[in-house]
Every structure is written in C-alpha cells, then in structure tokens.
Design a protein around this motif. Structure first.
Motif, PDB file in Angstrom:
ATOM      1  N   ILE A   1      14.354  15.115   3.128  1.00  0.00           N
ATOM      2  CA  ILE A   1      13.568  13.881   3.055  1.00  0.00           C
ATOM      3  C   ILE A   1      12.154  14.171   2.567  1.00  0.00           C
ATOM      4  O   ILE A   1      11.586  13.433   1.742  1.00  0.00           O
ATOM      5  N   THR A   2      11.556  15.252   3.033  1.00  0.00           N
ATOM      6  CA  THR A   2      10.192  15.586   2.634  1.00  0.00           C
ATOM      7  C   THR A   2      10.110  15.853   1.138  1.00  0.00           C
ATOM      8  O   THR A   2       9.188  15.376   0.450  1.00  0.00           O
ATOM      9  N   LEU A   3      11.059  16.611   0.614  1.00  0.00           N
ATOM     10  CA  LEU A   3      11.065  16.897  -0.823  1.00  0.00           C
ATOM     11  C   LEU A   3      11.258  15.619  -1.630  1.00  0.00           C
ATOM     12  O   LEU A   3      10.621  15.417  -2.672  1.00  0.00           O
ATOM     13  N   LEU A   4      12.120  14.729  -1.150  1.00  0.00           N
ATOM     14  CA  LEU A   4      12.349  13.463  -1.840  1.00  0.00           C
ATOM     15  C   LEU A   4      11.110  12.583  -1.798  1.00  0.00           C
ATOM     16  O   LEU A   4      10.724  11.969  -2.810  1.00  0.00           O
ATOM     17  N   TRP A   5      10.443  12.500  -0.645  1.00  0.00           N
ATOM     18  CA  TRP A   5       9.253  11.648  -0.491  1.00  0.00           C
ATOM     19  C   TRP A   5       8.091  12.157  -1.342  1.00  0.00           C
ATOM     20  O   TRP A   5       7.274  11.369  -1.804  1.00  0.00           O
ATOM     21  N   ALA A   6       8.011  13.469  -1.544  1.00  0.00           N
ATOM     22  CA  ALA A   6       6.952  14.013  -2.400  1.00  0.00           C
ATOM     23  C   ALA A   6       7.079  13.488  -3.827  1.00  0.00           C
ATOM     24  O   ALA A   6       6.081  13.345  -4.547  1.00  0.00           O
ATOM     25  N   ARG A   7       8.313  13.170  -4.247  1.00  0.00           N
ATOM     26  CA  ARG A   7       8.525  12.613  -5.578  1.00  0.00           C
ATOM     27  C   ARG A   7       8.391  11.093  -5.591  1.00  0.00           C
ATOM     28  O   ARG A   7       7.821  10.510  -6.516  1.00  0.00           O
ATOM     29  N   LEU A   8       8.924  10.431  -4.552  1.00  0.00           N
ATOM     30  CA  LEU A   8       8.890   8.975  -4.527  1.00  0.00           C
ATOM     31  C   LEU A   8       7.494   8.419  -4.268  1.00  0.00           C
ATOM     32  O   LEU A   8       7.154   7.329  -4.727  1.00  0.00           O
ATOM     33  N   PHE A   9       6.678   9.152  -3.520  1.00  0.00           N
ATOM     34  CA  PHE A   9       5.337   8.694  -3.150  1.00  0.00           C
ATOM     35  C   PHE A   9       4.311   9.746  -3.559  1.00  0.00           C
ATOM     36  O   PHE A   9       3.790  10.493  -2.716  1.00  0.00           O
ATOM     37  N   PRO A  10       3.992   9.839  -4.844  1.00  0.00           N
ATOM     38  CA  PRO A  10       3.002  10.829  -5.288  1.00  0.00           C
ATOM     39  C   PRO A  10       1.628  10.605  -4.656  1.00  0.00           C
ATOM     40  O   PRO A  10       0.800  11.523  -4.632  1.00  0.00           O
ATOM     41  N   GLN A  11       1.382   9.390  -4.137  1.00  0.00           N
ATOM     42  CA  GLN A  11       0.099   9.132  -3.468  1.00  0.00           C
ATOM     43  C   GLN A  11      -0.110  10.083  -2.288  1.00  0.00           C
ATOM     44  O   GLN A  11      -1.247  10.416  -1.944  1.00  0.00           O
ATOM     45  N   LEU A  12       0.970  10.510  -1.652  1.00  0.00           N
ATOM     46  CA  LEU A  12       0.850  11.455  -0.542  1.00  0.00           C
ATOM     47  C   LEU A  12       0.353  12.808  -1.044  1.00  0.00           C
ATOM     48  O   LEU A  12      -0.547  13.413  -0.443  1.00  0.00           O
ATOM     49  N   ARG A  13       0.934  13.283  -2.139  1.00  0.00           N
ATOM     50  CA  ARG A  13       0.506  14.573  -2.684  1.00  0.00           C
ATOM     51  C   ARG A  13      -0.931  14.509  -3.212  1.00  0.00           C
ATOM     52  O   ARG A  13      -1.660  15.503  -3.178  1.00  0.00           O
ATOM     53  N   LEU A  14      -1.315  13.335  -3.691  1.00  0.00           N
ATOM     54  CA  LEU A  14      -2.628  13.189  -4.330  1.00  0.00           C
ATOM     55  C   LEU A  14      -3.743  12.860  -3.346  1.00  0.00           C
ATOM     56  O   LEU A  14      -4.898  12.742  -3.750  1.00  0.00           O
ATOM     57  N   ALA A  15      -3.412  12.664  -2.067  1.00  0.00           N
ATOM     58  CA  ALA A  15      -4.453  12.395  -1.059  1.00  0.00           C
ATOM     59  C   ALA A  15      -5.234  13.680  -0.822  1.00  0.00           C
ATOM     60  O   ALA A  15      -4.726  14.629  -0.226  1.00  0.00           O
ATOM     61  N   ARG A  16      -6.466  13.699  -1.285  1.00  0.00           N
ATOM     62  CA  ARG A  16      -7.258  14.936  -1.258  1.00  0.00           C
ATOM     63  C   ARG A  16      -8.073  15.114   0.015  1.00  0.00           C
ATOM     64  O   ARG A  16      -8.259  16.233   0.476  1.00  0.00           O
ATOM     65  N   SER A  17      -8.600  14.010   0.551  1.00  0.00           N
ATOM     66  CA  SER A  17      -9.523  14.136   1.682  1.00  0.00           C
ATOM     67  C   SER A  17      -9.418  12.907   2.565  1.00  0.00           C
ATOM     68  O   SER A  17      -8.652  11.981   2.297  1.00  0.00           O
ATOM     69  N   PHE A  18     -10.227  12.908   3.650  1.00  0.00           N
ATOM     70  CA  PHE A  18     -10.278  11.773   4.567  1.00  0.00           C
ATOM     71  C   PHE A  18     -11.457  10.859   4.283  1.00  0.00           C
ATOM     72  O   PHE A  18     -11.838  10.052   5.138  1.00  0.00           O
ATOM     73  N   ASP A  19     -12.055  10.972   3.119  1.00  0.00           N
ATOM     74  CA  ASP A  19     -13.172  10.082   2.792  1.00  0.00           C
ATOM     75  C   ASP A  19     -12.701   8.643   2.874  1.00  0.00           C
ATOM     76  O   ASP A  19     -11.723   8.262   2.216  1.00  0.00           O
TER      77      ASP A  19
ATOM     78  N   LYS B   1      -0.811  19.398   2.407  1.00  0.00           N
ATOM     79  CA  LYS B   1      -0.673  20.144   3.655  1.00  0.00           C
ATOM     80  C   LYS B   1       0.217  19.397   4.646  1.00  0.00           C
ATOM     81  O   LYS B   1       0.970  20.015   5.411  1.00  0.00           O
ATOM     82  N   MET B   2       0.140  18.069   4.653  1.00  0.00           N
ATOM     83  CA  MET B   2       1.003  17.287   5.531  1.00  0.00           C
ATOM     84  C   MET B   2       2.470  17.484   5.152  1.00  0.00           C
ATOM     85  O   MET B   2       3.337  17.661   6.021  1.00  0.00           O
ATOM     86  N   LEU B   3       2.779  17.448   3.864  1.00  0.00           N
ATOM     87  CA  LEU B   3       4.157  17.623   3.416  1.00  0.00           C
ATOM     88  C   LEU B   3       4.689  19.010   3.767  1.00  0.00           C
ATOM     89  O   LEU B   3       5.844  19.159   4.206  1.00  0.00           O
ATOM     90  N   VAL B   4       3.865  20.029   3.608  1.00  0.00           N
ATOM     91  CA  VAL B   4       4.274  21.385   3.987  1.00  0.00           C
ATOM     92  C   VAL B   4       4.550  21.465   5.482  1.00  0.00           C
ATOM     93  O   VAL B   4       5.521  22.106   5.927  1.00  0.00           O
ATOM     94  N   ALA B   5       3.717  20.784   6.274  1.00  0.00           N
ATOM     95  CA  ALA B   5       3.912  20.812   7.729  1.00  0.00           C
ATOM     96  C   ALA B   5       5.254  20.209   8.129  1.00  0.00           C
ATOM     97  O   ALA B   5       5.919  20.703   9.042  1.00  0.00           O
TER      98      ALA B   5
ATOM     99  N   ASN C   1       0.864  -1.182   0.000  1.00  0.00           N
ATOM    100  CA  ASN C   1       0.000   0.000   0.000  1.00  0.00           C
ATOM    101  C   ASN C   1       0.898   1.227   0.000  1.00  0.00           C
ATOM    102  O   ASN C   1       1.439   1.621   1.023  1.00  0.00           O
ATOM    103  N   ARG C   2       1.048   1.858  -1.146  1.00  0.00           N
ATOM    104  CA  ARG C   2       2.024   2.932  -1.300  1.00  0.00           C
ATOM    105  C   ARG C   2       1.698   4.146  -0.431  1.00  0.00           C
ATOM    106  O   ARG C   2       2.611   4.811   0.056  1.00  0.00           O
ATOM    107  N   LEU C   3       0.430   4.440  -0.236  1.00  0.00           N
ATOM    108  CA  LEU C   3       0.084   5.587   0.594  1.00  0.00           C
ATOM    109  C   LEU C   3       0.457   5.317   2.051  1.00  0.00           C
ATOM    110  O   LEU C   3       1.050   6.175   2.724  1.00  0.00           O
ATOM    111  N   VAL C   4       0.116   4.131   2.552  1.00  0.00           N
ATOM    112  CA  VAL C   4       0.450   3.783   3.935  1.00  0.00           C
ATOM    113  C   VAL C   4       1.961   3.726   4.105  1.00  0.00           C
ATOM    114  O   VAL C   4       2.513   4.252   5.080  1.00  0.00           O
TER     115      VAL C   4
END
Length: 422
Positions: free
Chosen positions: A389-407, A289-293, A221-224
């Motif tokens: 690490i955050t900048l690298l993870w934003a590229r390696l795991f695009p699922q994090l950037r694409l997580a839009r909501s908590f639905d 927003k998580m990545l920015v934090a 599970n790439r997002l997890v």
C-alpha cells in the motif's frame, strides 16, 4: 515562547490526554483478555479469535455511523464540554465493568455492550480532542504540541496495559477501578482549561451541508486525503494488537503479565520517538520520511508474526510502535496545518474514522482472518500488505512525497474563520 508547556491551558489538556489514555488502554487490554478467556471456556481457539474480532467491529460501527455528526458538533459546540461529557461516559463504563468483574457477573454480552458504548464515546471525543489542541497553541508551536500530545498518548499505551495486566493478576476488578479514578481526574483537568478561541459558526448554512463540507474538503485536498487514507489501509492490514492475547496465551505462552509487556512494547517505541520529536522535530523531507517509516512498520510486523521468541517479539513490536509514531507525527502535523480551524472538527472526524477503521475494524479483520488462516499467516500477510500500500500511495499521491517541511500553508482562501471567545 518555545514550548507548549508554557501555556497553562495546554498543560491541562496534556494531562487529560495522558490520564484518559492510561485509563482507556488499561480497560481495553482487560476487555480483550476477558473476552478471549470467557470465550475459550466454551469455544475453540478459532472461534475465540473471532470474538476478539467482534469486539473491534462493535466499537467501529457506532463511529462509522456517527462520523458526520461528531465532526459537525466539534466545530459547532464547545470542544471542552464535549470532552468532559465523553470522559464521563467512559468513567461510567469503567465503573460498571469493575462492579460486574468484582461480583463475578461478567459475560460476553456485557463486555460487547460496554465496548459499543465506548465506541460511541470515542466517536465524539476524538474530533473534539483533536480540534481543541490547535486552539491552545500558536501555529508555530503546533508540531511540538502534536509531538507532546502523542507522547502523552503513547505513555498511556505503555503504562496503561502494564498496570492493567499487573493489577488484574492481583485483583481482577482493580484495573477498572483505576481507570474510573483516572477518568475522573481527566475530567477535572479539562474543567480547568480557560477560554479558548473558536471559529465563528455559519448559522445560515444547513447543518447537513456543513457535514458534507468536511467530507468534500478531505476529498479535494490531495495531501490530506493521501495522508488519511495511507493510515487507513496500512494499519488496517498490518494491525496485530487484537491478536496479542492469542500470541500471549497460545504461541509465546507468557500469560497475562506477558500480554501486558507485549501491549506496552509498541507504545514504548512510539513514546520515545514522540519524545524525541518534541525536542528535535524533523524539518526537511517530511513526506518521504513518513513513507519510509510505514515500510519499516510493515517489515517489523512481518518479523513479529514469524517470531516464536518473546524477546524478539518485544523488539519487533518496539520497532512497530516507533515507526508508526514517526508516521503519525508527520501525518497529523500535515493534516492540522493544512486544515482551516473552522473545518478541523469535521476533518478530524473523518481522520478519526479512518484511524478507527484501521484500528478497531482492523482488529476485526485480524481476528476473523486469524480464525480462517491462523494468527501467524494473518499477521505476516498484513505486513506485506502495508508495504504494498505504501509503494502504491507514493505513486497515487505524489503530494506526500513532495511535502518538504511543516511550514504552515496560507489558508486565507480556504474557509479562514473569524474567531470568537468562549
């Protein structure tokens, strides 16, 4: 039903979470303070810093070794029973340290031994506590429940160190006595939680295979996986809490009372952020927003490392805690909602392992690095590493950037468990 607090079982759970964190954070502050001061009687500042690193390492080793077992047990046994037993073990540790401190029989080996036992207790408590919360509330209330649970956690981090520092100035054994009482009340609160749904156990599948399933789920599970490992590397590099005794004694020169304030500052920021989310949860763009934090977390860590002003240091640590809580809130909500209940104990164990690696093992890394290059350089380098690490993870795991909501996602095809009642 609009609040998790309308559910009695959750109220008892939340109280136990709060009290156990109050007790645990007060204990760990004093353990670190006592280790550093006992070490300074016979060792140089660099050698004493390494002893602080050793405390973190001693707590991490049992967690690392037991992770597959603790997650499997949290999915197989009554999670309420596991939490009560682990709280009892921590109560015993508090009582022992209180007695040793009161009788002036405390030593570094004793402190290290208790730290190891606390590591074992926390290894079993973490997956059980984390997996129990989703059993107590409906899925639509889970983000709020996580925010409220995080508030209890962070309030414990605020009040616990402050109380620990103040009580230690009054009577050195008092923080441990308080911790023992709080652990006892937490056990009572957990005992009041009634029947909760549990996933049906697959008794035909070999236990070792079930343990491996948890690791496999995280890996596929790439997002997890991205959420868990982002915390692992960012906080591992940028953690500065293990070095607070050095800053309090040798850099800012504010003593044990100032140490309590330094320890409480990030928790104040985290608690206020968690409290805000419990009333006004974020709904859109959660991944970005998580990545920015996490980037803000790294910047604030750098500024803290360079600061020689006590008020500025407190402000930086406040921002560190607020940014970290923002990241934790998003990350834990995504992990819980993207994990079937039958897997939550095992996935929670893997998550706890990475959290502990970033905290306890990160404390060890901070202590050893501070011994090698100095505490200021160690903290600044960690903050820079977290941003990278955050900048690298934003590229390696695009699922994090694409997580839009908590639905909540549809997990019907991912080990959807049948429910039984315990």
């Amino acid at each position: 039903m609009s609040s998790p607090f309308s559910i009695p079982n959750y109220r008892y759970y939340w109280l136990a979470r709060l009290l156990s964190m109050l007790a645990g954070s007060a204990m760990m502050l004093i353990i670190g303070w006592q280790v550093y001061n006992i070490a300074r009687e016979t060792m140089s500042p660099a050698e004493s810093a390494a002893q602080l690193g050793l405390v973190g390492l001693i707590q991490f080793v049992p967690l690392f070794a037991l992770t597959p077992v603790t997650g499997w047990i949290a999915d197989r046994l009554d999670r309420r029973l596991i939490t009560r037993l682990t709280l009892g073990a921590q109560l015993a540790c508090a009582a022992l340290l209180g007695w040793l401190t009161y009788t002036d029989a405390l030593s570094l080996p004793a402190l290290f031994a208790v730290a190891a036992v606390l590591g074992v207790a926390r290894a079993f408590a973490g997956p059980a506590f984390g997996a129990l919360a989703p059993n107590l509330v409906p899925s639509e209330l889970l983000p709020k429940a996580i925010a409220l649970s995080s508030t209890a956690w962070q309030v414990g981090l605020i009040v616990g160190p402050a109380l620990g520092g103040l009580l230690h100035d009054w009577q050195s054994a008092a923080p441990y006595a308080l911790s023992a009482v709080l652990f006892a009340i937490a056990i009572l609160a957990m005992s009041l939680i009634g029947r909760v749904p549990r996933p049906e156990v697959d008794r035909e599948r070999h236990p070792i295979r079930q343990m491996i399933d948890g690791l496999s789920y995280v890996r596929t599970n790439r997002l997890v996986l991205g959420a868990i490992t982002l915390d692992l590397f960012a906080v591992f590099l940028a953690g500065s809490t293990a070095l607070l005794p050095i800053y309090a004694r040798d850099i800012l020169r504010v003593g044990s009372e100032g140490l309590g304030q330094l320890s409480a500052a990030p928790a104040v920021g985290a608690a206020l952020t968690a409290l805000l989310f419990s009333f006004r949860p974020i709904k859109q763009g959660v991944g970005t927003k998580m990545l920015v934090a996490v980037v803000v977390f790294g910047i604030a860590t750098i500024l803290f490392g360079l600061s020689t002003s006590f008020p500025l240091s407190l402000l930086c640590l406040f921002v560190v805690g607020s940014a970290d809580m923002f990241s934790v809130y998003v990350r834990q909500s995504l992990i819980q909602l993207h994990t079937p209940d039958a897997m939550r104990g095992r996935v929670g164990a893997v998550s706890q392992l990475t959290i502990s690696a970033s905290n306890e093992l990160g404390d060890a890394e901070s202590g050893f690095l501070a011994a090698a290059i100095g505490p200021v350089a160690a903290v600044v380098a960690g903050g820079v590493g977290a941003i990278a690490i955050t900048l690298l993870w934003a590229r390696l795991f695009p699922q994090l950037r694409l997580a839009r909501s908590f639905d909540p996602p549809d997990l019907s095809g991912e080990l959807r468990p049948k429910e039984t009642t315990t």
